[in-house]
Design an enzyme around this catalytic site. Structure first.
Site, PDB file in Angstrom:
ATOM      1  CG  ASP A 194      19.248  59.046  20.524  1.00  0.00           C
ATOM      2  OD1 ASP A 194      19.399  58.295  19.776  1.00  0.00           O
ATOM      3  OD2 ASP A 194      18.931  58.784  21.755  1.00  0.00           O
ATOM      4  CB  SER A 225      20.642  69.111  26.091  1.00  0.00           C
ATOM      5  OG  SER A 225      20.963  67.804  25.403  1.00  0.00           O
ATOM      6  CG  MET A 280      14.197  53.990  27.769  1.00  0.00           C
ATOM      7  SD  MET A 280      14.175  52.308  28.698  1.00  0.00           S
ATOM      8  CE  MET A 280      14.890  51.199  27.575  1.00  0.00           C
ATOM      9  CB  THR A 312      23.695  62.071  27.814  1.00  0.00           C
ATOM     10  OG1 THR A 312      24.692  62.074  28.734  1.00  0.00           O
ATOM     11  CG2 THR A 312      22.890  60.461  28.105  1.00  0.00           C
ATOM     12  CE  LYS A 354      20.370  53.570  22.097  1.00  0.00           C
ATOM     13  NZ  LYS A 354      21.341  54.369  22.408  1.00  0.00           N
ATOM     14  N   GLY A 355      14.251  56.020  20.475  1.00  0.00           N
ATOM     15  CA  GLY A 355      13.233  56.296  19.747  1.00  0.00           C
ATOM     16  C   GLY A 355      12.650  57.875  19.878  1.00  0.00           C
ATOM     17  CG  ASN A 401      16.294  60.464  23.629  1.00  0.00           C
ATOM     18  OD1 ASN A 401      15.391  60.966  24.549  1.00  0.00           O
ATOM     19  ND2 ASN A 401      17.377  59.618  24.187  1.00  0.00           N
ATOM     20  N   GLY A 411      21.660  67.241  30.071  1.00  0.00           N
ATOM     21  CA  GLY A 411      20.539  66.538  30.078  1.00  0.00           C
ATOM     22  C   GLY A 411      20.157  66.051  28.657  1.00  0.00           C
TER      23      GLY A 411
HETATM   24  N1  ATP Z   1      32.439  66.699  21.803  1.00  0.00           N
HETATM   25  C1  ATP Z   1      31.485  67.025  20.710  1.00  0.00           C
HETATM   26  N2  ATP Z   1      31.878  68.015  20.055  1.00  0.00           N
HETATM   27  C2  ATP Z   1      30.898  68.323  19.012  1.00  0.00           C
HETATM   28  N3  ATP Z   1      30.060  67.642  18.747  1.00  0.00           N
HETATM   29  C3  ATP Z   1      29.712  66.592  19.294  1.00  0.00           C
HETATM   30  C4  ATP Z   1      30.441  65.904  20.084  1.00  0.00           C
HETATM   31  N4  ATP Z   1      29.883  64.642  20.602  1.00  0.00           N
HETATM   32  C5  ATP Z   1      29.044  64.382  19.808  1.00  0.00           C
HETATM   33  N5  ATP Z   1      28.794  65.501  18.983  1.00  0.00           N
HETATM   34  C6  ATP Z   1      27.984  65.499  17.690  1.00  0.00           C
HETATM   35  O1  ATP Z   1      26.953  64.313  17.882  1.00  0.00           O
HETATM   36  C7  ATP Z   1      27.040  63.371  16.927  1.00  0.00           C
HETATM   37  C8  ATP Z   1      26.794  62.071  17.551  1.00  0.00           C
HETATM   38  O2  ATP Z   1      27.815  61.582  18.635  1.00  0.00           O
HETATM   39  P1  ATP Z   1      28.553  60.449  18.926  1.00  0.00           P
HETATM   40  O3  ATP Z   1      29.136  59.846  17.636  1.00  0.00           O
HETATM   41  O4  ATP Z   1      29.175  60.540  20.053  1.00  0.00           O
HETATM   42  O5  ATP Z   1      27.171  59.502  19.064  1.00  0.00           O
HETATM   43  P2  ATP Z   1      26.796  58.389  20.204  1.00  0.00           P
HETATM   44  O6  ATP Z   1      27.683  57.915  20.546  1.00  0.00           O
HETATM   45  O7  ATP Z   1      25.565  57.750  19.644  1.00  0.00           O
HETATM   46  O8  ATP Z   1      26.311  59.724  21.261  1.00  0.00           O
HETATM   47  P3  ATP Z   1      25.684  59.050  22.758  1.00  0.00           P
HETATM   48  O9  ATP Z   1      25.808  57.694  22.980  1.00  0.00           O
HETATM   49  O10 ATP Z   1      26.714  60.120  23.455  1.00  0.00           O
HETATM   50  O11 ATP Z   1      24.279  59.769  22.704  1.00  0.00           O
HETATM   51  C9  ATP Z   1      28.438  63.591  16.525  1.00  0.00           C
HETATM   52  O12 ATP Z   1      28.332  62.995  14.921  1.00  0.00           O
HETATM   53  C10 ATP Z   1      28.791  65.073  16.485  1.00  0.00           C
HETATM   54  O13 ATP Z   1      27.850  65.776  15.390  1.00  0.00           O
HETATM   55  C1  NAG Z   2      27.360  54.347  20.697  1.00  0.00           C
HETATM   56  O1  NAG Z   2      26.277  54.125  21.216  1.00  0.00           O
HETATM   57  C2  NAG Z   2      25.956  53.132  22.188  1.00  0.00           C
HETATM   58  C3  NAG Z   2      24.457  52.917  22.575  1.00  0.00           C
HETATM   59  O2  NAG Z   2      23.828  52.399  21.386  1.00  0.00           O
HETATM   60  C4  NAG Z   2      26.734  53.503  23.466  1.00  0.00           C
HETATM   61  O3  NAG Z   2      26.524  52.644  24.574  1.00  0.00           O
HETATM   62  C5  NAG Z   2      28.285  53.726  23.187  1.00  0.00           C
HETATM   63  O4  NAG Z   2      28.819  54.287  24.308  1.00  0.00           O
HETATM   64  C6  NAG Z   2      28.431  54.468  22.030  1.00  0.00           C
HETATM   65  N1  NAG Z   2      29.762  54.526  21.528  1.00  0.00           N
HETATM   66  C7  NAG Z   2      30.521  55.747  21.497  1.00  0.00           C
HETATM   67  C8  NAG Z   2      31.898  55.512  21.067  1.00  0.00           C
HETATM   68  O5  NAG Z   2      30.065  56.668  21.786  1.00  0.00           O
END
Ligand code: ATP
Ligand code: NAG
Length: 314
Positions: free
Chosen positions: A261, A302, A17, A257, A46-47, A49, A298
């Protein structure tokens, strides 16, 4: 077989994307035109990334995806090449546009987003079949759900037939995910909200994540990882074993963000390069990679490279 020469270790079948991001004081009302104070274009999906994070860590990667035959599609091909990612299975079509996400973010950090999946939805079984030379020789295959679920499932099955390990990231989650996805996943990796949607249970604590993970494991995956943001993740590796909480380092998050991924891209690197490493240790290291990604703004921009990471992670 590959323009990069030699075998590819990590194959990602998934989405690309272009993020078009405008920053404004407040979100516009219907029919209103307002001025923003910042605009940038970023590579996302996602892919892609996950592929970029794996490549930045040093994995030999190939992307299997579909882009439009347009300006953003051309730019995306160049982005892959700049990362040394094989584009042998990156196709461009005149039938649809390159996937785009128009994102408006206000000063409070709230957003309004329009996603046009475009060419991503034209990645079908034929294209997956063409990628078989790369998939069958890989060490790990990674899929998500931003392309057609059929295409993802076909790729997972193709990998399994060749004894290639699979990571499946059910994102964005669908409540009635076909049971074959679980059976075809060596590692089933999702975040809290996806785990909630898939099981109908609340995930508010580490304990909840463990319980929900055990339920997901019972649906037939090899192992389950549920990511928990700043709390790291929970890993469930086998029936009857207790869920393991893998905490991460405390950092100041600037922009999370794409953290999920980054985690999955790093995990794919570890599976490819250290196949016998315990999954918990891979998850511990992937946590630390993703923690670096949240400390700068980013998405792909990032993601840390091998040279930015402590040597203890390799
Ligand atoms: N505030 C934070 N501090 C440290 N590590 C973090 C933090 N937020 C995310 N991470 C790392 O990133 C991983 C994925 O985060 P998260 O569980 O929020 O995934 P996600 O919701 O799919 O992410 P996003 O949707 O923001 O891309 C976590 O398992 C952790 O290792
Ligand atoms: C989990 O990932 C989805 C994207 O698949 C996102 O929209 C959602 O905000 C994420 N949830 C959390 C708790 O980070």
């Amino acid at each position: 077989m590959s323009v990069m020469g030699g075998q590819v270790d990590v194959v990602i079948v998934g989405s690309c994307m272009t993020d078009l991001v405008s920053q404004v004081q407040r979100l516009p009302k219907v029919g209103e035109t307002i001025h923003g104070h910042k605009f940038f274009i970023g590579f996302g999906g996602k892919g892609a990334n996950q592929c970029v994070q794996a490549a930045r860590m040093g994995a030999k990667t190939a992307m299997v995806c579909k882009l439009g035959n347009d300006f953003f599609g051309d730019k995306y091909v160049q982005n892959f090449k700049d990362h040394g990612i094989s584009t042998d299975y990156v196709e461009q079509t005149a039938e649809a546009v390159t996937g785009a996400a128009s994102i408006i973010v206000n000063d409070a950090g709230e957003n309004a987003i329009v996603i046009v999946a475009g060419a991503n939805l034209l990645l079908g079984n034929e294209e997956i079949q063409r990628a078989k030379p790369a998939v069958s020789q890989a060490k790990v295959l990674v899929c998500q759900l931003e392309i057609s679920p059929d295409a993802s499932l076909k790729a997972l099955h193709m990998a399994k037939e060749s004894y290639v390990r699979t990571i499946f990231n059910p994102a964005p989650a669908i409540a009635d995910l076909h049971s074959d996805f679980y059976k075809a996943s060596d590692v089933f990796c999702c975040n809290e909200s996806e785990a909630e949607l898939l099981t109908g249970q609340t995930v508010a604590t580490v304990e909840d994540a463990g319980k929900v993970g055990v339920e997901l494991l019972g649906r037939g995956c090899g192992s389950v990882i549920i990511t928990l943001g700043a709390q790291g993740c929970v890993v469930i590796t086998a029936q009857g074993s207790s869920p393991k909480h893998v905490p991460t380092s405390k950092v100041t998050a600037v922009d999370t963000t794409g953290a999920g991924d980054s985690f999955i891209g790093a995990l794919a690197f570890y599976i490819a390069h250290y196949p016998t490493m315990p999954l918990e240790e891979m998850a511990r290291r992937a946590n630390l990679v993703a923690a670096v990604s949240v400390q700068t703004e980013g998405t792909q921009s990032s993601y840390p490279c091998k040279k930015d990471l402590p040597s203890a992670l390799f």
